[in-house]
Design a protein around this motif. Sequence first.
Motif, short mmCIF file in Angstrom:
data_model
loop_
_atom_site.label_atom_id
_atom_site.label_comp_id
_atom_site.label_asym_id
_atom_site.label_seq_id
_atom_site.Cartn_x
_atom_site.Cartn_y
_atom_site.Cartn_z
N THR A 1 8.59 -1.77 5.64
CA THR A 1 8.18 -0.57 4.64
C THR A 1 9.26 -0.81 3.48
O THR A 1 10.54 -1.11 3.83
CB THR A 1 8.61 0.71 5.51
OG1 THR A 1 7.85 0.76 6.58
CG2 THR A 1 8.35 1.93 4.69
N LYS B 1 0.88 -1.20 0.01
CA LYS B 1 0.15 0.10 -0.13
C LYS B 1 0.90 1.34 -0.08
O LYS B 1 1.79 1.48 0.95
CB LYS B 1 -0.93 -0.02 1.32
CG LYS B 1 -1.88 1.03 1.27
CD LYS B 1 -3.04 0.95 2.30
CE LYS B 1 -3.91 2.04 2.27
NZ LYS B 1 -4.98 1.91 3.26
N VAL B 2 0.74 2.15 -0.93
CA VAL B 2 1.44 3.33 -1.19
C VAL B 2 1.07 4.21 0.00
O VAL B 2 0.26 4.57 0.13
CB VAL B 2 1.39 3.97 -2.32
CG1 VAL B 2 2.35 5.10 -2.63
CG2 VAL B 2 1.75 2.76 -3.60
N GLN B 3 2.46 4.83 0.50
CA GLN B 3 2.15 5.93 1.78
C GLN B 3 2.46 7.26 1.26
O GLN B 3 1.88 8.26 1.27
CB GLN B 3 2.78 5.56 2.79
CG GLN B 3 2.05 4.53 3.66
CD GLN B 3 2.83 3.77 4.81
OE1 GLN B 3 4.14 3.91 4.60
NE2 GLN B 3 2.10 3.33 5.83
N PRO C 1 -0.74 8.22 -3.13
CA PRO C 1 -0.84 7.57 -1.77
C PRO C 1 -2.12 6.77 -1.73
O PRO C 1 -3.28 7.53 -2.12
CB PRO C 1 -0.89 8.61 -0.95
CG PRO C 1 0.07 9.75 -1.65
CD PRO C 1 -0.22 9.27 -3.02
N GLY D 1 5.92 2.53 0.90
CA GLY D 1 4.78 1.83 1.52
C GLY D 1 5.13 0.80 1.99
O GLY D 1 6.08 0.29 2.47
#
Lengths: 369, 278
Positions: free
Chosen positions: A82, A42-44, A101, A71
Amino acid sequence: MKKRNAVHRLVWWQSLGLLLLGLLVIWGTAHDARLYREPVMKVQTATTIGVRHEKDDFDNRDQQVTQRLTGVILNGADRGQTVTVSNTYSMSQALDRDYRPGSQLFLTLHRQDGKLHATVKDSKRDVSLAFLVWLTFVLLILLMRFSGLMAFLSVVINALLFIAAIRLNGSTQGAGVLWIFGSLAVIFAGVALWIVIGLNRQMLMTWVATLGGTVLSVVVALVVFKLTKERGMYYESMQYVTQLPRPLFLAETMVGSLGAVMDESTDIISSLYGLKRERPDLSARQIFLSGRNIGKSIMGPLINVLFFIFVADTFAMALLYLKNGNSWQYTYQMNMSLGVIQSLISGIGIVLAVPIASWLASRFIKERD
Amino acid sequence: MTTTMALGIVLFVLMMLVGGRAGVRAFIGLLLNFGVLFFAIVLVAFHFPPLTVTLVTAVIVLALTIFLSADDDLSSTVAFLASLAVLAILVLLIIPVEQWAQVQGFGPEDSEDLEGMSLLIGIPFIKVAMATAILSTLGAIAEAAMAISSGLNEILEQHPKVSEQGLMREGMAIGRQIMGTTFNTLFFGFFGGFLALFVWFSSVHYTFGEILNDKIFVAQVLMVLFAMVSVILVVPATTWIMARFVRYRRRHDLPVSGDLTQADHERLQQEALANRKK
C-alpha cells in the motif's frame, strides 16, 4: 419459416458471443497490470487536503486542488504494497487530473532509507481504449457483416504498414521521409483497393486515379510554395517535430489526403461501371461527363471531412493561445494555418481526382469485366 | 500573397472548373465552416459553455455542408435529419468515454509548445476534448449521410415502386459499399496528420504499453473510432428516415423521389385544411 428461425438463432448467438467478448476485453484490460513494467496503482481512497485559488497574469481564475491518494500496487516487485501519493490538479485539468477510488494510474517508485516513495506519472487508459475498439467492432459486424469485417481488416493491414514505414523512417534518420511515405502511399492505396474492390481492371484504374490526384496535388503545392516563397507558412508551429519539418509536413499532407482521394476515385469509377452495365451504348464523352457529375457532388463533403479532422484538433491549443493574451491572428497563425494549408492541398487532390478518374473510366472501361 | 491565399485561389478555380456552380457553393461552404469553427473557439475563450457552443456549431456546420452541396430537397432533408440523430447518439457516447479515458488537454510531448504559457485558464479542458471529438466527426457524418440518401434517391427514381423493406436492404447495401473506402479516408486523415507524433514515438523508443496509454495517442484513436462509429450508425439512420419519408409520400399520393412541385405543396395544404375542418 424454419430457415428464418435458424438465421435468428445465429444472430442471437453471435450477439451473445460479441457481448461476452466485450466483457472479457474490459475485464482483461482492467486486470492487465502485470503486463506492464512500470508500477501500476489502484486508488482506494482519495481525500482532498487543500484548495488554492489562483489568478494568472491574464486574469484567468482557476483552482489548484491537492489530494492524497492511497492505493495498492498491482504489479512488479512491490505488488500488494500500500502506498500513499499526493496529487495536485487544477480545475482546467490541462496536464493533470483528479483521481477517484477505483482509478488506475502509473507510478514512479523510488526507495529512500528502505522506505517506498511514489509519485504519480500518468493515468492508465487502455481499458477505455479497448472498450471503444470493441464497440466499433461489434457495430461493424452486426450492421455491416462481411463488408464490415473487410473494412476492419483493411484498417488493420494499413496500420501495420504504417508502423513499418515509421520504423523505416526512424532507421534512416528521417532523411528520406517523403520518398518512404510516397512509395508507401502507392502500397497503401494498392492494398486498400485490393481489399475493397478486388484485383481487376476497375481496381487498377482506381489506383492510378488515386495516385494521379495525390501526386498532382503535391506538385501543385510545391509550385505554389515556390511562387509565394512560402509566405505565411509557420513550420515552427508544427507539433512533435523531431526531424526536418518541411518534408515531414508534405508527407503528412500526402498520407492524410490519400484516403479521401481514394474514396472519391472509387465512388466515381464504380458508379461509372454500374452506369455502363445498365447502358452499354454510352459514348466515352458521355461517360466522362457523368463521372464529372458524380464527382462534383461528393468533392465538397469529402474536403470537409479532412478539414474537420485537420483543424478541429487544434481547438485546445488555440484556446490556450487566446487565453494567454494572444491576438486572433497570431492564434490562427501558430495553430491553424498549417492545418488549413493541409486541407487546401488535400482539397486540390480530391478535386483533381474527378477529371482523372472520369477520363480513365471513359477510355478504359470495358463492358465485360 | 501568402501561400494559404494562393492555394485557396487554386482550389477555388479548380472547384469552379470541375463542379461549376455546385463547386462554387461547396467552396463557400468550406469558408463558412472555417468561420463557424473559429468563432466557436473564440466563444469558448469568452467562457461560453463549451458543450452548448459545440452543439450549436455542429448543427450549423451539418446544415451548411449538407444543404450547400446537395442537389434535391428530399435527399438533403433526409441526410440532415439522419446526421442530427447520429450526432445526438454520438454526444451520448463521447461524453462518458472522454470522461473515462481522461485524454483532455495536453500530453508530455507538448511541453515544448507549452513553455511560458499559463495553463490555469479556468476552462475545463475535458469539455474542450469532448468538443474536439464531436467537431472532428462532423465532416464524416455529413458525407456518409449524403452518400446514402442520394444513393437511395437514385434508386427511388429508377424503381419508384420499391417496397420499404427493399429500400432498407438497398440502403444497407450502399452502406456496405462505402464502408471500406470511408474507413480508409478516416484512418489516413487522422493518422497522416499525426505522422510527426508517430515518428516521435519511434525515435524516443516508446514501449508498446506507453503508446497504448499515451494521452495524445489515445485521444487520437478515440476520435478515429468515434468517427467510424458515427459512419456506421449513419447508414441505418438515413435508410430508416428515408423509408419514413417514402411512406408519407405514398400515403399522400406524392412523387416518391426528388423535389415536390408547387402543385404538390398546395394540395398538401388543402388536405391539411380539410382535415382540420373535420
